[in-house]
Scaffold this active site. Structure first.
Site, PDB file in Angstrom:
ATOM      1  N   HIS A  50       0.827  -1.214   0.000  1.00  0.00           N
ATOM      2  CA  HIS A  50       0.000   0.000   0.000  1.00  0.00           C
ATOM      3  C   HIS A  50       0.854   1.254   0.000  1.00  0.00           C
ATOM      4  CE1 HIS A  50      -3.838  -2.144   1.583  1.00  0.00           C
ATOM      5  NE2 HIS A  50      -3.838  -2.040   0.290  1.00  0.00           N
TER       6      HIS A  50
ATOM      7  N   ASP B  66       2.448 -18.234 -12.556  1.00  0.00           N
ATOM      8  CA  ASP B  66       2.500 -19.677 -12.331  1.00  0.00           C
ATOM      9  C   ASP B  66       2.897 -20.434 -13.592  1.00  0.00           C
ATOM     10  OD1 ASP B  66       2.030 -19.808  -9.642  1.00  0.00           O
ATOM     11  OD2 ASP B  66      -0.126 -20.122  -9.809  1.00  0.00           O
TER      12      ASP B  66
END
Length: 545
Positions: free
Chosen positions: A189, A455
C-alpha cells in the site's frame, strides 16, 4: 551503485533523511483474574481511538489525493472492525492472563507472520497493513507520539527500513522527493500511495541504512531501481531534469487513459485491473481501467476462524459489480492451498504444496464451500457484468466437474427462488502447461481464457520464482513461454474464444508488444500500470494474424 526494486517511477537527487523506526518495548505482564475485564475494556478503547485517527487520516487523503486512494484506510478500518480479531485478543488476555498491550502485539504479530510467508506478492504485502495497525495500537497503549516526519523542512530523499501506509499518507511531496526502503515490494500500500503522490520510490534495498547518513546525497531512479550514493553534479542535474519531464508526461497519460486502447492499426486491447478487495476498484477506475480482469476472491477466506457466509461473499462481489457500473468483472474462485492455508479446513501438510491440493482441486473436494461461493457469485451477477473464472485447471475432467457444480448452484438458487443473470461467461486460468497444450479440447466448454503468467512460467521451468538460486530461470520473455502463449491464443481464437493475460507480465511494457502481436485480447494488471500500458498499446502497429 545500489540496486533495489523499482516501486514508483520518476527521478530524484537530494540529501538523505534517515527515518528510524520507533523502538517499541511491549511490556509482558501477568494479570490477575480481576484485571481481565478492565484490560479487555482498555483494548476496546484504544482500538476506537486508533479508528478515529485512521478516519482522520482517510479524510486528509481524500481531500489531498482523492476518494480512490482511501481504500487503504477503509481496509484498515475493516480489519479493526473484524470481531474475530478482537476475540483473539480477548482470548489472549483471559486465557493467558496477559495485559492488553502484550495480547494485541502477539495476535497482530501472528497475522503478520502468516502473510509474510505467502508466495503471492499482493497478499504477502498485506503484512504491512497488520504491522501498521499493530504499531499504532502499541504506541497508543504506551503513550508514544510519532513526530519524526514533522522534522522534515527541506527537500530530501526519505530512507527507512519500511514505511507504513499511515506514514506514507503524512508525507509532504513538497519536501519528500524520493523514498527508499530496505524491505517491501511493488504491491504494498505504501508503494501504491507513493505512485499516487508521484514520489519516486525504490524498495527492497537490503541494508542500505548501514551505508548512509543524513549527510549522504542520493540519486534515485524509480524506473530501474538504481541508487547512486553521492553522485556527481552532472547526474544530479540530469535526474532533476528527467523528473520534471516525467511529471509532465504523467499528467497527459492519465488524461488519455480513460479512452479505449486501440493499436495504431485499429485492434482494440482491453486493459483491466487486478484487485484483491472491493476497495481496490476505485484505483482501477481512476487510472482508466476498462474493467476487472482478476478479482482475487481468497481475501474473503483468509485470516478468519470460519468460512465466510454466502451473504458476506455476495456483498463483496456485488459491491465490485456495482462500482464497475457495467464494465466486466472477472471473479476468480478461491485459489486456496499452497501457501494459503485455512484454519477452518482440515488441510494436511504437504511436501510440495504448490504442486498439491490447492485451488480448483481443493474446491472440487470441498463441494459445499465451493457451492456457497458459486451461489454468491451468481447472485451478484444481477448487479453488473460479472464473469466467473476457475483457477489451476489442468484437465478437461476438472473443468467439467467445476461446471457441473456451477449448474448445481443455479438449481439451488432456483429452488430458493433467488434471482441471477441467465448469461454469465465462464473462463479458466491457464497456469499449468498441460492446460496450455489442450486448449483446443477445453475451448468448447468455456467462453474465455486468462493466462496466469506467474504460475505458468514457474511451472514450465520447474523453478520457484521466490527462490533466488533459480531466479535466472524465471524469464517471461523466454521462447518457451512465448510459444505456449501463442499456442493458447491460436487454439482459443480458432474456436472463437478470447484470451487475456493477468500475471505480472501483462503489466510490463517490455512484453506488451509481444503479447499483442501473439493475439492476446486483454491485459490485466495493477491499477497504477494502466495509463502507461494504454499509451504503449496506442503506439503499436501489429498486423492481425
Amino acid at each position: 551503485m545500489i540496486k533495489g526494486i523499482a516501486a514508483s517511477p520518476g527521478y530524484a537527487a537530494e540529501r538523505v533523511f534517515v527515518l528510524k523506526e520507533a523502538e517499541l518495548v511491549i511490556p509482558r505482564e501477568t494479570i490477575a483474574a480481576a484485571q481481565v475485564d478492565p484490560e479487555q475494556q482498555k483494548l476496546r478503547e484504544v482500538i476506537e481511538q486508533v479508528k478515529i485517527e485512521i478516519a482522520v487520516t482517510r479524510e486528509t487523503v481524500r481531500q489531498r489525493i482523492g476518494e480512490h486512494e482511501c481504500a487503504i484506510f477503509d481496509s484498515h478500518l475493516m480489519i479493526l472492525d473484524d470481531p474475530t480479531l478482537v476475540q483473539e485478543m480477548d482470548k489472549e488476555i483471559k486465557d493467558e492472563n496477559k495485559n492488553a498491550a502484550w495480547a494485541a502485539h502477539q495476535v497482530f504479530s501472528g497475522h503478520i507472520a502468516f502473510f509474510e510467508q505467502l508466495d503471492d506478492e499482493y497478499l504477502r504485502e498485506r503484512a504491512a497493513d497488520f504491522k501498521d495497525l499493530r504499531d499504532k495500537i502499541a504506541m497508543k497503549m504506551l503513550g508514544i507520539v510519532d513526530s519524526s516526519l514533522d522534522q522534515i523542512e527541506r527537500p530530501v530523499i526519505l530512507v527507512t527500513h519500511d514505511l507504513t501506509p499511515s506514514q506514507t499518507a503524512r508525507l509532504k511531496p513538497e519536501w519528500i522527493k524520493g523514498i527508499v526502503t530496505e524491505i517491501g515490494g511493488t504491491t504494498s500500500h505504501s508503494a501504491i500511495l507513493a505512485r499516487t503522490l508521484q514520489i519516486p520510490a525504490v524498495v527492497g534495498c537490503g541494508s542500505i541504512l548501514d551505508e548512509i547518513t543524513n549527510d549522504t546525497t542520493l540519486a534515485l531512479d524509480g524506473n530501474s531501481g538504481e541508487l547512486h550514493v553521492n553522485p556527481d553534479a552532472e547526474r544530479i542535474n540530469r535526474y532533476q531534469r528527467l523528473q520534471q519531464e516525467y511529471v509532465e508526461e504523467l499528467a497527459s497519460l492519465r488524461d488519455a487513459a480513460h479512452a479505449p486502447a486501440h493499436t495504431s492499426d485499429g485492434k482494440l486491447i482491453e486493459v483491466a485491473g487486478n484487485i484483491g478487495t472491493p476497495e481496490d476498484c476505485k484505483a482501477v477506475l481512476a487510472n482508466g481501467g476498462d474493467g476487472i480482469g482478476l478479482f482475487r476472491s481468497e481475501f474473503l477466506f483468509l485470516e478468519r476462524e470460519q468460512m465466510p457466509s454466502e451473504d458476506e461473499q455476495f456483498e463483496a462481489y456485488s459491491a465490485v459489480a456495482r462500482e464497475m457500473a457495467g464494465r466486466p468483472v472477472i471473479i476468480r474462485t478461491m485459489d486456496i492451498g499452497g501457501d494459503k492455508q485455512l484454519p477452518y479446513l482440515q488441510m494436511e501438510p504437504e511436501e510440495n504444496p504448490f504442486l498439491g491440493f490447492r485451488a480448483i482441486r481443493l474446491c472440487l473436494a470441498e463441494k459445499e464451500m465451493f457451492l456457497t461461493q458459486l451461489r454468491a457469485i451468481l447472485r451478484a451477477s444481477l448487479f453488473g457484468n460479472v464473469k466467473v473464472m476457475f483457477p489451476m485447471i489442468a484437465t478437461v475432467e476438472e473443468l467439467l466437474e467445476a461446471k457441473a457444480l456451477w449448474e448445481l448452484a443455479k438449481e439451488q438458487l432456483t429452488t430458493r427462488q433467488a434471482s441471477f443473470a441467465e448469461q454469465i461467461e465462464i473462463g479458466i486460468m491457464i497456469e499449468v502447461p498441460s492446460a496450455a497444450l489442450i486448449v483446443d479440447q477445453l475451448a468448447p466448454h468455456v467462453d474465455f481464457f486468462s493466462i496466469g503468467s506467474n504460475d505458468l512460467i514457474q511451472y514450465t521451468f520447474a523453478a520457484d520464482r521466490m527462490n533466488q538460486k533459480v531466479g535466472y530461470l524465471y524469464n517471461p520473455g523466454h521462447p518457451a513461454i512465448l510459444r505456449l502463449i501463442g499456442k493458447v491464443v491460436q487454439d482459443a481464437h480458432a474456436q472463437g474464444k478470447w484470451v487475456g493475460v493477468c500475471g505480472e507480465m501483462a503489466g510490463d511494457p517490455k512484453y506488451a508488444k509481444e503479447l499483442v502481436a501473439l493475439g492476446v485480447d486483454e491485459l490485466s494488471m495493477t491499477s497504477s500500470s494502466i495509463p502507461k500500458m494504454k499509451q504503449e498499446i496506442k503506439k503499436m502497429n501489429v498486423p492481425s494474424n
